[in-house]
Enzyme design. Structure first.
Site, short mmCIF file in Angstrom:
data_model
loop_
_atom_site.label_atom_id
_atom_site.label_comp_id
_atom_site.label_asym_id
_atom_site.label_seq_id
_atom_site.Cartn_x
_atom_site.Cartn_y
_atom_site.Cartn_z
N HIS A 307 -37.86 33.87 -0.24
CA HIS A 307 -37.68 32.44 -0.47
C HIS A 307 -36.22 32.20 -0.83
O HIS A 307 -35.63 33.02 -1.52
CB HIS A 307 -38.58 31.95 -1.61
CG HIS A 307 -38.72 30.47 -1.66
ND1 HIS A 307 -37.81 29.67 -2.29
CD2 HIS A 307 -39.65 29.66 -1.11
CE1 HIS A 307 -38.18 28.41 -2.15
NE2 HIS A 307 -39.29 28.38 -1.43
N ASP A 364 -46.85 30.46 1.32
CA ASP A 364 -47.56 30.55 2.60
C ASP A 364 -48.29 31.87 2.81
O ASP A 364 -49.03 32.02 3.77
CB ASP A 364 -46.58 30.35 3.75
CG ASP A 364 -46.23 28.89 3.91
OD1 ASP A 364 -47.13 28.06 3.67
OD2 ASP A 364 -45.09 28.58 4.26
N1 ACO Z 1 -38.71 40.14 5.75
C1 ACO Z 1 -37.72 41.06 5.79
N2 ACO Z 1 -36.48 40.87 5.28
C2 ACO Z 1 -36.23 39.68 4.70
C3 ACO Z 1 -37.21 38.67 4.63
C4 ACO Z 1 -38.50 38.93 5.17
N3 ACO Z 1 -39.45 38.00 5.13
N4 ACO Z 1 -36.68 37.59 4.00
C5 ACO Z 1 -35.42 37.91 3.72
N5 ACO Z 1 -35.13 39.19 4.12
C6 ACO Z 1 -33.89 39.91 3.93
C7 ACO Z 1 -32.81 39.45 4.91
O1 ACO Z 1 -32.84 40.19 6.11
C8 ACO Z 1 -31.57 39.66 4.10
O2 ACO Z 1 -31.29 41.04 4.11
P1 ACO Z 1 -29.74 41.55 4.08
O3 ACO Z 1 -29.20 41.09 2.75
O4 ACO Z 1 -29.83 43.03 4.23
O5 ACO Z 1 -29.04 40.88 5.24
C9 ACO Z 1 -31.99 39.31 2.67
O6 ACO Z 1 -33.39 39.58 2.63
C10 ACO Z 1 -31.74 37.85 2.30
O7 ACO Z 1 -32.37 37.03 3.27
P2 ACO Z 1 -31.80 35.66 3.81
O8 ACO Z 1 -32.38 35.38 5.16
O9 ACO Z 1 -30.31 35.64 3.68
O10 ACO Z 1 -32.40 34.66 2.73
P3 ACO Z 1 -32.52 33.11 2.90
O11 ACO Z 1 -32.57 32.56 1.53
O12 ACO Z 1 -31.49 32.57 3.84
O13 ACO Z 1 -33.93 32.92 3.65
C11 ACO Z 1 -36.25 32.69 4.06
C12 ACO Z 1 -35.11 32.60 3.00
C13 ACO Z 1 -35.88 31.86 5.29
C14 ACO Z 1 -37.51 32.07 3.43
C15 ACO Z 1 -36.48 34.17 4.41
O14 ACO Z 1 -36.86 34.91 3.27
C16 ACO Z 1 -37.54 34.34 5.51
O15 ACO Z 1 -37.21 34.25 6.70
N6 ACO Z 1 -38.86 34.58 5.14
C17 ACO Z 1 -39.91 34.67 6.11
C18 ACO Z 1 -40.35 33.26 6.54
C19 ACO Z 1 -41.13 32.53 5.48
O16 ACO Z 1 -42.04 33.08 4.87
N7 ACO Z 1 -40.78 31.25 5.28
C20 ACO Z 1 -41.47 30.38 4.33
C21 ACO Z 1 -40.59 30.07 3.16
S1 ACO Z 1 -41.47 29.11 1.98
C22 ACO Z 1 -41.47 27.57 2.62
O17 ACO Z 1 -40.61 27.13 3.32
C23 ACO Z 1 -42.61 26.74 2.35
#
Ligand code: ACO
Length: 428
Positions: A307, A364
């Site tokens: 998140h 979710d």
């Molecule tokens: N699985 C694997 N790796 C992940 C995940 C995941 N679900 N989420 C984040 N990471 C990793 C990224 O690859 C990144 O790694 P790095 O530092 O080695 O490059 C690090 O964790 C940080 O991730 P970001 O994408 O920079 O974090 P951001 O805050 O931009 O994204 C997000 C947040 C979009 C929710 C992300 O965690 C994600 O894509 N999750 C899966 C989708 C999801 O569940 N979305 C619902 C969110 S809740 C809502 O909107 C109601």
């Protein structure tokens, strides 16, 4: 930096920027004079450090895993309140008295129908259309039938537009589902409360009486409460941005629906169930998928994990996980997806990759398991999220308009071509 200002030294000069206090949580540096004074702008991709507004609606602390609606902790609200009361709380700022509650409910019930012409619009969509696309289009189309909700300026006009929107949107959510099933489109029943009314409109079959199952209504009510607001998330910021141009409420909400649809945002609830089904079909080896999620060469992400703001357990996920257990128990359903989800959570939370990045299950991760147990098809999950998020979108839109926030218009750092002369096509 002193306690109440930040000093920026640039180009041999010193500039002071005041710090804006908060009741709790992040304080902000007011940089509204930055460009005029220095010629510089800030660059913050994804707005990770940018406060877009000052708000009084919802507070969340991502490190502690806390979420408050108008100051009330989500755990108390989920246990003791109901969705109609939460809608009132978000829109009006306080819990309603009995009279306020009843007037609010009656206000919404006045509009518990939808223009018959809307049926012709929905009829034109193919049955295979994704319900979120249909919902967004229909929400915008509602503008034509509710001109009073378009050019609103006073608080009273906004509250009327809000009641119209709350009433009509639940029809649209029910209708997008019925469209996928080829079922006739129902209007509301004013003998029921908001959630029961939606439930009946969506799921009543044309050939038998409809019985309200209190277990289902309670579960739906709780899920809607948990999704009702989440401060400046992607869809809410979209609603505020569109509304900042004084676009009408319905069109602003329609844009929020589109933003919510994305799999990185509300669309994740559908993506989670699809992922759990895939893992099950593939033999149920969760460690294989945890390894895929960690592999930077692989685009697979663990859906429902991570998140932007929570770097701890999403408090909503904790409540939903328990609710999923309870509801499946009450309904006597065994769902392999729940077992796989719990295994995934266990493996991921012990893995350094997830621990270091503070990736925890979000709202979710377990919600789809409940929706599935209630017989709601996967493609409808994000529509259910939209129905829950609606009061938050409206409350944020109303707050922005009443405070008179200026039109949203970010700047950019341009790195494209410098000025050059046009070359005729024959000479390129
Ligand atoms: N699985 C694997 N790796 C992940 C995940 C995941 N679900 N989420 C984040 N990471 C990793 C990224 O690859 C990144 O790694 P790095 O530092 O080695 O490059 C690090 O964790 C940080 O991730 P970001 O994408 O920079 O974090 P951001 O805050 O931009 O994204 C997000 C947040 C979009 C929710 C992300 O965690 C994600 O894509 N999750 C899966 C989708 C999801 O569940 N979305 C619902 C969110 S809740 C809502 O909107 C109601």
């Amino acid at each position: 930096m002193s306690d109440n200002k930040v000093i920026l030294n640039y180009d041999g000069k010193s500039f002071e920027y005041p710090i804006v206090d908060s009741t709790i949580g992040d304080r902000g540096i007011d940089i509204s004079k930055l460009r005029d004074q220095t010629g510089l702008i800030t660059l913050d991709l994804g707005y990770k450090n940018t406060g877009a507004t000052i708000s009084e609606i919802t507070y969340l602390d991502g490190d502690k895993g806390e979420l408050f609606y108008r100051g009330y902790p989500i755990e108390q609200i989920a246990e003791k309140s109901n969705f109609t009361e939460v809608m009132y709380l978000l829109l009006h700022g306080n819990l309603p008295t009995k009279d306020q509650f009843s007037n609010f409910e009656t206000g919404i019930k006045k509009y518990n129908f939808i223009a018959e012409e809307m049926k012709r619009i929905i009829d034109a969509f193919p049955r295979s259309a994704h319900p979120m696309g249909v919902l967004s289009a229909l929400t915008s189309a509602l503008t034509a039938f509710n001109p009073k909700a378009v050019d609103v300026k006073s608080k009273e006009e906004m509250d009327l537009a809000a009641e119209l929107m709350l009433a009509k949107f639940s029809h649209l959510c029910a209708w997008t589902y019925r469209k996928t099933q080829g079922l006739p489109l129902n209007h509301g029943d004013n003998n029921l409360n908001y959630v029961e009314n939606f439930y009946k409109m969506a799921f009543r079959l044309p050939y038998e009486d409809f019985e309200i199952d209190p277990v289902v209504v309670e579960a739906l009510d709780k899920l809607l409460i948990l999704h009702a607001d989440h401060e400046q998330n992607c869809s809410t910021s979209t609603v505020r941005m569109v509304g900042s141009a004084h676009t009408g409420l319905f069109a602003s909400i329609s844009s929020g629906v589109s933003a919510l649809w994305g799999p990185l945002h509300g669309g994740a609830n559908q993506a989670v169930i699809e992922m759990l089904e895939l893992i099950e079909k593939d033999g149920g080896d969760v460690s294989k998928y945890v390894a895929k999620a960690k592999d930077k060469e692989d685009s697979f992400r663990l859906m429902g994990f991570g998140h932007r703001v929570y770097k701890n357990f999403d408090p909503r996920a904790k409540i939903i996980k328990k609710a999923a257990d309870d509801i499946l128990g009450k309904l006597g359903i065994q769902d392999k997806a729940l077992d796989i989800a719990m295994q995934l959570e266990r493996v991921a939370l012990e893995d350094d990759y997830f621990v270091e990045r503070k990736l925890y299950p979000n709202v979710d991760f377990y919600s789809g398991i409940i929706y599935r147990a209630l017989g709601i098809p996967t493609e409808m999950f994000t529509v259910m999220f939209a129905l829950g998020r609606l009061p938050g979108w409206i409350a944020q839109w109303k707050e922005m308009r009443l405070k008179g926030d200026p039109i949203g218009r970010p700047r950019q750092v341009y790195q494209g071509a410098e000025k050059r002369d046009y070359v005729d096509i024959a000479n390129r």
